[in-house]
Design an enzyme around this catalytic site. Structure first.
Site, PDB file in Angstrom:
ATOM      1  N   ASN A   9      -6.752   6.543   7.351  1.00 57.26           N
ATOM      2  CA  ASN A   9      -7.495   5.307   7.613  1.00 57.26           C
ATOM      3  C   ASN A   9      -8.657   5.262   6.629  1.00 57.26           C
ATOM      4  O   ASN A   9      -9.621   6.008   6.772  1.00 57.26           O
ATOM      5  CB  ASN A   9      -7.993   5.335   9.071  1.00 57.26           C
ATOM      6  CG  ASN A   9      -8.938   4.203   9.399  1.00 57.26           C
ATOM      7  OD1 ASN A   9      -9.079   3.252   8.640  1.00 57.26           O
ATOM      8  ND2 ASN A   9      -9.599   4.309  10.551  1.00 57.26           N
ATOM      9  N   HIS A  92      -9.195   0.650  17.083  1.00 58.15           N
ATOM     10  CA  HIS A  92     -10.014   1.771  16.614  1.00 58.15           C
ATOM     11  C   HIS A  92     -11.391   1.677  17.268  1.00 58.15           C
ATOM     12  O   HIS A  92     -11.907   0.578  17.501  1.00 58.15           O
ATOM     13  CB  HIS A  92     -10.137   1.726  15.091  1.00 58.15           C
ATOM     14  CG  HIS A  92     -10.766   2.964  14.530  1.00 58.15           C
ATOM     15  ND1 HIS A  92     -12.126   3.168  14.567  1.00 58.15           N
ATOM     16  CD2 HIS A  92     -10.232   4.075  13.970  1.00 58.15           C
ATOM     17  CE1 HIS A  92     -12.389   4.356  14.040  1.00 58.15           C
ATOM     18  NE2 HIS A  92     -11.261   4.929  13.668  1.00 58.15           N
ATOM     19  N   GLU A  94     -14.241   2.021  16.167  1.00 55.18           N
ATOM     20  CA  GLU A  94     -15.238   1.253  15.403  1.00 55.18           C
ATOM     21  C   GLU A  94     -15.055  -0.244  15.623  1.00 55.18           C
ATOM     22  O   GLU A  94     -16.028  -1.001  15.643  1.00 55.18           O
ATOM     23  CB  GLU A  94     -15.145   1.636  13.914  1.00 55.18           C
ATOM     24  CG  GLU A  94     -15.718   3.037  13.690  1.00 55.18           C
ATOM     25  CD  GLU A  94     -15.145   3.795  12.513  1.00 55.18           C
ATOM     26  OE1 GLU A  94     -14.504   3.181  11.637  1.00 55.18           O
ATOM     27  OE2 GLU A  94     -15.331   5.027  12.474  1.00 55.18           O
ATOM     28  N   GLY A 168     -15.997  11.173  12.155  1.00 52.45           N
ATOM     29  CA  GLY A 168     -16.959  11.189  11.064  1.00 52.45           C
ATOM     30  C   GLY A 168     -18.144  12.110  11.286  1.00 52.45           C
ATOM     31  O   GLY A 168     -19.142  12.023  10.584  1.00 52.45           O
ATOM     32  N   SER A 207     -12.494  13.923  12.475  1.00 51.84           N
ATOM     33  CA  SER A 207     -12.904  15.084  11.673  1.00 51.84           C
ATOM     34  C   SER A 207     -11.765  16.060  11.370  1.00 51.84           C
ATOM     35  O   SER A 207     -11.987  17.272  11.302  1.00 51.84           O
ATOM     36  CB  SER A 207     -14.090  15.798  12.337  1.00 51.84           C
ATOM     37  OG  SER A 207     -15.214  14.928  12.374  1.00 51.84           O
TER      38      SER A 207
HETATM   39  P1  PGA Z   1     -12.703  10.865  10.398  1.00 56.03           P
HETATM   40  O1  PGA Z   1     -12.203   9.480  11.007  1.00 56.03           O
HETATM   41  O2  PGA Z   1     -11.467  11.647  10.003  1.00 56.03           O
HETATM   42  O3  PGA Z   1     -13.524  10.484   9.193  1.00 56.03           O
HETATM   43  O4  PGA Z   1     -13.473  11.559  11.457  1.00 56.03           O
HETATM   44  C1  PGA Z   1     -11.051   9.405  11.813  1.00 56.03           C
HETATM   45  C2  PGA Z   1     -10.791   7.976  12.226  1.00 56.03           C
HETATM   46  O5  PGA Z   1     -11.736   7.283  12.600  1.00 56.03           O
HETATM   47  O6  PGA Z   1      -9.634   7.506  12.191  1.00 56.03           O
END
Ligand code: PGA
Length: 247
Positions: A9, A92, A94, A168, A207
């Site tokens: 992603n 997602h 976000e 993240g 992560s």
């Molecule tokens: P990240 O994001 O690997 O940067 O933690 C994962 C995601 O939100 O799909």
């Protein structure tokens, strides 16, 4: 058997020059055992699909619930399909946080995406406060049930478990915590969708990086990963793909 899936992603990252990473990934992994999916920003879907040339799948990061109309700035599932996308990430965290997407909205989007033949990658995950309050299974169970339309199959649906606090941040749940949630999601899927629920891939996200991929991929009911930051560089995502191929 569920085929493993390495999904990236890119979020709001990437311009045309970034497509060199896709070429590098394909060159380094011409014949992966796992399925590979990259979801760039909408501006890059068409160009990435050309570079991918069917060797890896390309997906969107969101779509609208309506097929067309007066929705400035939004993108319909058919438009993603028209650009060469085969998948779309929906719900997602976000988007749930930044755009107020509820389970009902995610479900409507998933219905629209499925109607266009897109594979839906539906995301669920608890906040840190919910985990601390021991509400994780209740929260992800409700998200799963309410965000996933009826008729889910291994072919049309992928579920990504992404704890909000692990995205993240460099922090990940323990392997036991991942297994607990994935085993729970599997049993919920089987209870609702039977054999097809057993065929739905369950991705872990949050992560994931080369250094923790192998142990995460050895965890119960983990069929792959949804990778954010580490999907931007071919070397990192390639190392995660190698770990998945070896799992
Ligand atoms: P990240 O994001 O690997 O940067 O933690 C994962 C995601 O939100 O799909």
């Amino acid at each position: 058997m569920r085929r493993k899936l390495a999904a990236g992603n890119w979020k709001m990252n990437g311009v045309k020059a970034s497509l060199a990473e896709v070429s590098a990934l394909i060159a380094a992994h011409p014949n992966p055992k796992s399925e590979v999916l990259l979801c760039p920003p909408a501006t890059l879907v068409a160009a990435m699909a050309e570079v991918a040339a069917g060797k890896i799948a390309v997906g969107g990061q969101d779509c609208h619930m309506k097929a067309s109309g007066a929705h400035t700035g939004d993108i319909a599932a058919a438009m993603l399909r028209d650009c060469g996308a085969s998948h779309v990430i929906l719900g997602h965290s976000e988007r749930r946080a930044d755009h107020g997407e509820t389970n009902a909205i995610v479900r409507a989007k998933a219905e629209a995406a499925r109607a266009e033949g897109l594979v839906t990658v539906i995301c669920v995950g608890e906040t840190e406060a919910q985990r601390d309050a021991e509400e994780t299974l209740e929260v992800v169970g409700k998200q799963l049930f309410d965000s996933t339309p009826d008729g889910a199959t291994g072919a049309n649906t992928v579920i990504a478990y992404e704890p909000v606090w692990a995205i993240g941040t460099g922090r990940t749940p323990t392997l036991a915590q991942i297994a607990e949630v994935h085993d729970f999601l599997r049993s919920e899927l089987v209870a609702r969708f039977g054999a097809e629920g057993a065929a739905v891939r369950l991705l872990y996200g949050g992560s994931v990086k080369p250094s923790n991929a192998t142990e995460i991929f050895a965890t119960s009911n983990v069929d792959g990963a949804l990778v954010g930051g580490a999907s931007l560089k071919a070397a990192d995502f390639g190392a995660i793909l190698s770990a998945l191929d070896a799992a």
